[in-house]
Design a protein around this motif. Structure first.
Motif, PDB file in Angstrom:
ATOM      1  N   LEU A  41       0.765  -1.244  -0.036  1.00  0.00           N
ATOM      2  CA  LEU A  41       0.058  -0.076  -0.015  1.00  0.00           C
ATOM      3  C   LEU A  41       0.967   1.183   0.046  1.00  0.00           C
ATOM      4  O   LEU A  41       2.010   1.297   0.493  1.00  0.00           O
ATOM      5  CB  LEU A  41      -1.018   0.003   1.136  1.00  0.00           C
ATOM      6  N   LEU A  42       0.451   2.327  -0.669  1.00  0.00           N
ATOM      7  CA  LEU A  42       1.051   3.701  -0.727  1.00  0.00           C
ATOM      8  C   LEU A  42       0.383   4.741   0.049  1.00  0.00           C
ATOM      9  O   LEU A  42      -0.821   4.791  -0.119  1.00  0.00           O
ATOM     10  CB  LEU A  42       1.276   3.932  -2.123  1.00  0.00           C
ATOM     11  N   GLU A  43       1.228   5.781   0.599  1.00  0.00           N
ATOM     12  CA  GLU A  43       0.932   6.868   0.947  1.00  0.00           C
ATOM     13  C   GLU A  43       1.750   8.069   0.148  1.00  0.00           C
ATOM     14  O   GLU A  43       2.729   7.735  -0.004  1.00  0.00           O
ATOM     15  CB  GLU A  43       1.015   7.001   2.509  1.00  0.00           C
ATOM     16  N   GLY A  44       1.080   9.142  -0.056  1.00  0.00           N
ATOM     17  CA  GLY A  44       1.975  10.221  -0.494  1.00  0.00           C
ATOM     18  C   GLY A  44       1.077  11.422  -0.906  1.00  0.00           C
ATOM     19  O   GLY A  44      -0.123  11.591  -0.333  1.00  0.00           O
ATOM     20  N   GLU A  45       1.363  12.093  -2.162  1.00  0.00           N
ATOM     21  CA  GLU A  45       0.480  13.002  -2.569  1.00  0.00           C
ATOM     22  C   GLU A  45      -0.416  12.705  -3.460  1.00  0.00           C
ATOM     23  O   GLU A  45      -0.310  12.724  -4.739  1.00  0.00           O
ATOM     24  CB  GLU A  45       1.645  14.128  -3.191  1.00  0.00           C
ATOM     25  N   HIS A 100       5.487   8.855  -0.526  1.00  0.00           N
ATOM     26  CA  HIS A 100       6.527   9.083   0.740  1.00  0.00           C
ATOM     27  C   HIS A 100       6.487   8.051   1.477  1.00  0.00           C
ATOM     28  O   HIS A 100       7.340   7.863   2.255  1.00  0.00           O
ATOM     29  CB  HIS A 100       6.178  10.536   1.525  1.00  0.00           C
ATOM     30  N   LYS A 101       5.437   7.057   1.569  1.00  0.00           N
ATOM     31  CA  LYS A 101       5.395   5.925   2.348  1.00  0.00           C
ATOM     32  C   LYS A 101       4.844   4.789   1.836  1.00  0.00           C
ATOM     33  O   LYS A 101       3.850   4.652   0.965  1.00  0.00           O
ATOM     34  CB  LYS A 101       4.435   6.128   3.514  1.00  0.00           C
ATOM     35  N   ALA A 102       5.393   3.451   2.029  1.00  0.00           N
ATOM     36  CA  ALA A 102       5.040   2.180   1.495  1.00  0.00           C
ATOM     37  C   ALA A 102       4.711   1.337   2.801  1.00  0.00           C
ATOM     38  O   ALA A 102       5.700   1.451   3.422  1.00  0.00           O
ATOM     39  CB  ALA A 102       5.827   1.496   0.568  1.00  0.00           C
ATOM     40  N   PHE A 103       3.678   0.545   2.705  1.00  0.00           N
ATOM     41  CA  PHE A 103       3.304  -0.333   3.845  1.00  0.00           C
ATOM     42  C   PHE A 103       3.344  -1.730   3.085  1.00  0.00           C
ATOM     43  O   PHE A 103       2.330  -1.982   2.230  1.00  0.00           O
ATOM     44  CB  PHE A 103       1.955   0.189   4.271  1.00  0.00           C
ATOM     45  N   VAL A 104       4.235  -2.494   3.440  1.00  0.00           N
ATOM     46  CA  VAL A 104       4.146  -3.784   2.822  1.00  0.00           C
ATOM     47  C   VAL A 104       4.022  -5.033   3.832  1.00  0.00           C
ATOM     48  O   VAL A 104       4.961  -4.991   4.877  1.00  0.00           O
ATOM     49  CB  VAL A 104       5.492  -4.305   2.095  1.00  0.00           C
ATOM     50  N   THR A 105       3.193  -5.640   3.718  1.00  0.00           N
ATOM     51  CA  THR A 105       2.828  -6.681   4.693  1.00  0.00           C
ATOM     52  C   THR A 105       2.925  -8.124   4.008  1.00  0.00           C
ATOM     53  O   THR A 105       2.223  -8.410   2.708  1.00  0.00           O
ATOM     54  CB  THR A 105       1.341  -6.879   5.438  1.00  0.00           C
TER      55      THR A 105
END
Ligand SMILES: O=c1[nH]c(=O)c2[nH]c(=O)[nH]c2[nH]1
Length: 325
Positions: A41-45, A100-105
């Motif tokens: 999953l990604l976060e950012g602009e 700016h952020k990645a969330f890898v599970t």
């Protein structure tokens, strides 16, 4: 009043879930296999994709899936869930300027080598045949934080185990609890204790290099991780061993007390672990009352036939944290 004066986008994160990956690594005739369920999953602009229907900021979740498979093909870390998750996360944050952020599970499913005996020799692990030796999964959760700059990526890693089903037929008691008008439970100094272990442990955050040359990333990451004393593989093994051995050997006064002992040991024996959380359902096994046919199955020593009760179960959880010095 327009809808936009009433509300605002306070959080947004998106990506691909349940990417199923199986990878074989061949060392001649000796094969290694892993099977993962990956969430990335990604976060950012990315706000305008929600608020203005502007997809120009959207890396398609289909592309995120393709990157996952590409890295599964080329990553030197594919056999290690934490390291592969870090590789995928750093790739995503480095590749896209506005992310700016990645969330890898990563959920790692079990494949163990089939023991095969040849002639009179003791069984040996087969080089390329495997079986599912348990329903428990190893979990690696990685956040790659690039908010401090793309050259200053920070990895926040939480690992653990889910669905590790255990049972002991003695060595468990439950006494001296609150007794009042609502109490029907009898005190027992001997009972069955069964739970499905859900464990997670948080590592201290550490810096990771952005992948320069994808195929050489392995070395850089190894160095960065070593500097912090971080070794996801060794901690996973230690955490599983401590959990199982403590469960087996503890003269349990309660689920709470056994949980606390397990967590304390994980912290004591793994310097890079900052906190440990367990969630333990108490899967009740109730002796069948056979008084009606004059048979004692209720006193602890005579209790031999039980009904496994799926629901309701107790649910005992706690987080044990390292004291800051
Ligand atoms: O180990 C236990 N903890 C509890 O809090 C509890 N409550 C209960 O009914 N049985 C148990 N067992």
């Amino acid at each position: 009043m327009s809808a936009s004066t009433e509300s605002y986008l306070s959080h947004a994160r998106y990506g691909k879930d349940k990417v199923r990956v199986f990878r074989v690594v061949r060392e001649g005739k000796w094969h290694h296999v892993v099977e993962y369920n990956v969430t990335a999953l990604l976060e950012g602009e990315i706000d305008v994709s929600y608020t203005k229907a502007d997809n120009s900021v959207v890396v398609a979740t289909d592309s995120i899936k393709n990157i996952t498979y590409y890295l599964a093909k080329i990553s030197p870390h594919i056999l290690h869930p934490e390291r592969f998750a870090i590789h995928l996360g750093t790739h995503l944050v480095s590749k896209y300027a506005h992310i700016h952020k990645a969330f890898v599970t990563i959920e790692k499913l079990r494949w163990a080598r089939i023991p095969v005996a040849e002639g009179v020799e003791a069984a040996k692990p087969h080089p390329h045949a495997f079986y599912r030796d348990g329903d428990d999964k190893r979990i690696a959760k990685v956040e790659i934080d690039g908010t401090g700059g793309k050259d200053k990526l920070v990895a926040k890693v939480t690992s653990g185990i889910t669905d590790l089903l255990v049972l002991k037929s003695t060595g468990s008691a439950f006494e001296n609890f609150v007794r009042d008008e609502y109490t029907t439970l009898v005190e027992v100094n001997d009972r069955i204790f069964s739970t499905s272990i859900d464990l997670s442990y948080v590592f201290a955050p550490f810096a990771v290099p952005a992948p320069q040359d994808e195929k050489k990333l392995g070395l850089g990451l190894g160095d960065a991780a070593q500097g912090t004393g971080w070794d996801g593989e060794a901690v996973a093994e230690a955490a599983r061993k401590i959990t199982l051995e403590t469960f087996a050997t503890d003269e349990s006064a309660s689920v709470q007390a056994t949980l606390y002992k397990m967590a304390q040991l994980i912290i004591a024996e793994n310097a890079s672990v900052q906190s440990v959380t367990y969630a333990l359902p108490n899967k009740h096994y109730v002796p069948v009352d056979m008084k009606y046919i004059g048979v004692d199955n209720m006193t602890p020593a005579a209790a031999e036939v039980f009904v496994p009760i799926a629901a309701p179960s107790g649910l005992i959880s706690a987080t044990i944290s390292r004291k800051q010095r």
